[in-house]
Write a protein that holds these residues in place. Structure first.
Motif, mmCIF file in Angstrom:
data_model
loop_
_atom_site.group_PDB
_atom_site.id
_atom_site.type_symbol
_atom_site.label_atom_id
_atom_site.label_comp_id
_atom_site.label_asym_id
_atom_site.label_seq_id
_atom_site.Cartn_x
_atom_site.Cartn_y
_atom_site.Cartn_z
ATOM 1 N N ALA A 27 -78.168 54.528 -14.944
ATOM 2 C CA ALA A 27 -76.835 54.179 -14.448
ATOM 3 C C ALA A 27 -76.896 53.476 -13.100
ATOM 4 O O ALA A 27 -75.956 52.825 -12.691
ATOM 5 C CB ALA A 27 -75.964 55.427 -14.355
ATOM 6 N N VAL A 78 -72.644 55.959 -3.685
ATOM 7 C CA VAL A 78 -72.595 55.863 -5.136
ATOM 8 C C VAL A 78 -73.348 57.072 -5.674
ATOM 9 O O VAL A 78 -74.560 57.181 -5.495
ATOM 10 C CB VAL A 78 -73.245 54.549 -5.629
ATOM 11 C CG1 VAL A 78 -73.184 54.456 -7.147
ATOM 12 C CG2 VAL A 78 -72.581 53.344 -4.980
ATOM 13 N N THR A 80 -74.748 59.500 -8.638
ATOM 14 C CA THR A 80 -75.139 59.549 -10.048
ATOM 15 C C THR A 80 -75.822 60.883 -10.312
ATOM 16 O O THR A 80 -76.916 60.922 -10.855
ATOM 17 C CB THR A 80 -76.104 58.401 -10.411
ATOM 18 O OG1 THR A 80 -77.282 58.545 -9.628
ATOM 19 C CG2 THR A 80 -75.472 57.062 -10.179
ATOM 20 N N VAL A 104 -70.361 57.837 -10.565
ATOM 21 C CA VAL A 104 -70.816 57.147 -11.763
ATOM 22 C C VAL A 104 -71.206 58.194 -12.794
ATOM 23 O O VAL A 104 -71.919 59.150 -12.481
ATOM 24 C CB VAL A 104 -72.038 56.251 -11.450
ATOM 25 C CG1 VAL A 104 -72.544 55.573 -12.710
ATOM 26 C CG2 VAL A 104 -71.684 55.225 -10.389
ATOM 27 N N SER A 105 -70.715 58.024 -14.015
ATOM 28 C CA SER A 105 -71.094 58.947 -15.085
ATOM 29 C C SER A 105 -71.485 58.136 -16.310
ATOM 30 O O SER A 105 -70.789 57.186 -16.671
ATOM 31 C CB SER A 105 -69.947 59.907 -15.419
ATOM 32 O OG SER A 105 -68.795 59.200 -15.772
ATOM 33 N N TYR A 108 -69.102 56.713 -19.256
ATOM 34 C CA TYR A 108 -67.747 56.991 -18.771
ATOM 35 C C TYR A 108 -67.304 58.401 -19.123
ATOM 36 O O TYR A 108 -66.136 58.649 -19.417
ATOM 37 C CB TYR A 108 -66.740 55.951 -19.296
ATOM 38 C CG TYR A 108 -67.202 54.548 -19.061
ATOM 39 C CD1 TYR A 108 -67.272 54.045 -17.769
ATOM 40 C CD2 TYR A 108 -67.602 53.741 -20.111
ATOM 41 C CE1 TYR A 108 -67.732 52.767 -17.534
ATOM 42 C CE2 TYR A 108 -68.059 52.456 -19.879
ATOM 43 C CZ TYR A 108 -68.116 51.980 -18.590
ATOM 44 O OH TYR A 108 -68.579 50.710 -18.364
ATOM 45 N N GLY A 132 -63.639 57.380 -9.757
ATOM 46 C CA GLY A 132 -64.448 57.925 -10.837
ATOM 47 C C GLY A 132 -64.221 59.406 -10.959
ATOM 48 O O GLY A 132 -63.395 59.967 -10.254
ATOM 49 N N PRO A 133 -64.935 60.032 -11.844
ATOM 50 C CA PRO A 133 -65.821 59.432 -12.846
ATOM 51 C C PRO A 133 -64.995 58.805 -13.970
ATOM 52 O O PRO A 133 -63.778 58.888 -13.967
ATOM 53 C CB PRO A 133 -66.624 60.616 -13.354
ATOM 54 C CG PRO A 133 -65.671 61.759 -13.242
ATOM 55 C CD PRO A 133 -64.846 61.484 -12.003
ATOM 56 N N GLY A 137 -65.614 51.311 -11.843
ATOM 57 C CA GLY A 137 -65.997 51.115 -10.463
ATOM 58 C C GLY A 137 -65.137 50.087 -9.774
ATOM 59 O O GLY A 137 -63.941 50.000 -10.014
#
Length: 142
Positions: A27, A78, A80, A104-105, A108, A132-133, A137
């Motif tokens: 990701a 960011v 992850t 961030v996933s 989605y 998010g997630p 973005g």
């Protein structure tokens, strides 16, 4: 809606990519690629992510083991990492003075409501912005 700290997404002066210990998750390939592409870019720090330097030269980023090892607050972080780790990391970033966080996933994926509530509770008192997630973005045309 207030515009407080939106510049953290659109004009960050420092960026941190924060992930689980170990190899960089897929990701992060696109964000890291874009954040290190040739052009005037903000400094990038990888926190908790092992990523080999490019074969053609030195890594265009710094690396630290944990968020606690950051020497300055990133304007944009960011994340992850696993959802259950996010509230504590967002709280630490808020204490540092980070202005914006992108969660961030993969695929989605949605996160549990209690985790999202905890992330917002950690971010809210200082006005830290969260996207998010489950988001595409931020797209910033240049």
């Amino acid at each position: 809606m207030s515009v407080l700290n939106l510049d953290g997404f659109f004009r960050p002066k420092r960026v941190a990519a924060i992930g689980p210990p170990g190899p960089a998750p897929p990701a992060l390939d696109v964000p890291i690629g874009r954040l290190t592409a040739p052009a005037p870019r903000p400094p990038l720090v990888l926190a908790g992510i092992d990523r080999p330097a490019p074969a053609d030269g030195p890594a265009p980023w710094d690396a630290v083991a944990t968020v606690g090892d950051l020497t300055a607050a990133p304007d944009l972080a960011v994340l992850t990492l696993a959802p259950e780790r996010a509230p504590a990391v967002v709280e630490a970033l808020a204490r540092l003075g980070t202005r914006a966080v992108l969660l961030v996933s993969p695929g989605y994926d949605a996160w549990p409501a209690d985790v999202i509530a905890a992330v917002f509770a950690a971010a809210g008192p200082v006005g830290l912005r969260v996207i998010g997630p489950g988001s595409l973005g931020v797209v910033v045309p240049r």
